[in-house]
Scaffold this motif. Sequence first.
Motif, mmCIF file in Angstrom:
data_model
loop_
_atom_site.group_PDB
_atom_site.id
_atom_site.type_symbol
_atom_site.label_atom_id
_atom_site.label_comp_id
_atom_site.label_asym_id
_atom_site.label_seq_id
_atom_site.Cartn_x
_atom_site.Cartn_y
_atom_site.Cartn_z
ATOM 1 N N UNK A 79 0.812 -1.217 0.000
ATOM 2 C CA UNK A 79 0.000 0.000 0.000
ATOM 3 C C UNK A 79 0.842 1.262 0.000
ATOM 4 N N UNK A 80 2.064 1.177 0.581
ATOM 5 C CA UNK A 80 2.914 2.361 0.679
ATOM 6 C C UNK A 80 4.376 1.931 0.804
ATOM 7 N N UNK A 81 5.260 2.907 0.620
ATOM 8 C CA UNK A 81 6.686 2.630 0.759
ATOM 9 C C UNK A 81 6.946 2.063 2.148
ATOM 10 N N UNK A 139 6.781 7.211 -8.412
ATOM 11 C CA UNK A 139 6.178 8.546 -8.498
ATOM 12 C C UNK A 139 4.695 8.485 -8.174
ATOM 13 N N UNK A 140 4.169 9.580 -7.666
ATOM 14 C CA UNK A 140 2.730 9.736 -7.388
ATOM 15 C C UNK A 140 2.152 8.611 -6.534
ATOM 16 N N UNK A 141 2.854 8.223 -5.473
ATOM 17 C CA UNK A 141 2.355 7.191 -4.574
ATOM 18 C C UNK A 141 2.505 5.775 -5.089
ATOM 19 N N UNK A 142 3.173 5.639 -6.224
ATOM 20 C CA UNK A 142 3.396 4.310 -6.788
ATOM 21 C C UNK A 142 4.814 3.854 -6.483
ATOM 22 N N UNK A 143 5.027 2.553 -6.571
ATOM 23 C CA UNK A 143 6.346 1.996 -6.350
ATOM 24 C C UNK A 143 6.873 1.329 -7.609
ATOM 25 N N UNK A 144 8.048 0.772 -7.493
ATOM 26 C CA UNK A 144 8.721 0.103 -8.609
ATOM 27 C C UNK A 144 9.371 -1.165 -8.079
ATOM 28 N N UNK A 145 9.219 -2.266 -8.802
ATOM 29 C CA UNK A 145 9.882 -3.505 -8.415
ATOM 30 C C UNK A 145 10.597 -4.080 -9.629
ATOM 31 N N UNK A 197 4.254 -0.548 -9.327
ATOM 32 C CA UNK A 197 3.420 -1.142 -8.291
ATOM 33 C C UNK A 197 2.459 -0.064 -7.801
ATOM 34 N N UNK A 198 1.172 -0.361 -7.757
ATOM 35 C CA UNK A 198 0.191 0.590 -7.259
ATOM 36 C C UNK A 198 -0.391 0.074 -5.941
ATOM 37 N N UNK A 199 -0.882 0.978 -5.095
ATOM 38 C CA UNK A 199 -1.433 0.547 -3.813
ATOM 39 C C UNK A 199 -2.468 -0.567 -3.984
ATOM 40 N N UNK A 200 -2.330 -1.612 -3.175
ATOM 41 C CA UNK A 200 -3.220 -2.768 -3.241
ATOM 42 C C UNK A 200 -2.638 -3.949 -3.985
#
Length: 74
Positions: A17-19, A29-35, A44-47
């Motif tokens: 859901x978050x870092x 960026x914008x609350x998204x992550x990267x894997x 990666x997006x929340x959820x």
Amino acid sequence: MAKFKKKPVVIEATQWFKMGDHPAVTEFENGRGWVDTLEGGHVVTPGDWIITGVKGEHYPCKPDIFEMTYEPAE
């Protein structure tokens, strides 16, 4: 075309859901992550679920696909 089914393999997964929710996810960026995956990087997006594969690799899975594909292991 032949049909196949997945072997019953137990995986580890964390819903993101978050870092800080999973060590393999870096800030994007914008609350998204990267894997980073074996096929390259994925947003990666929340959820999303972060799955650890049989070789220790990580990859994201959307919640609806995860629910259709996996069930809790005993």
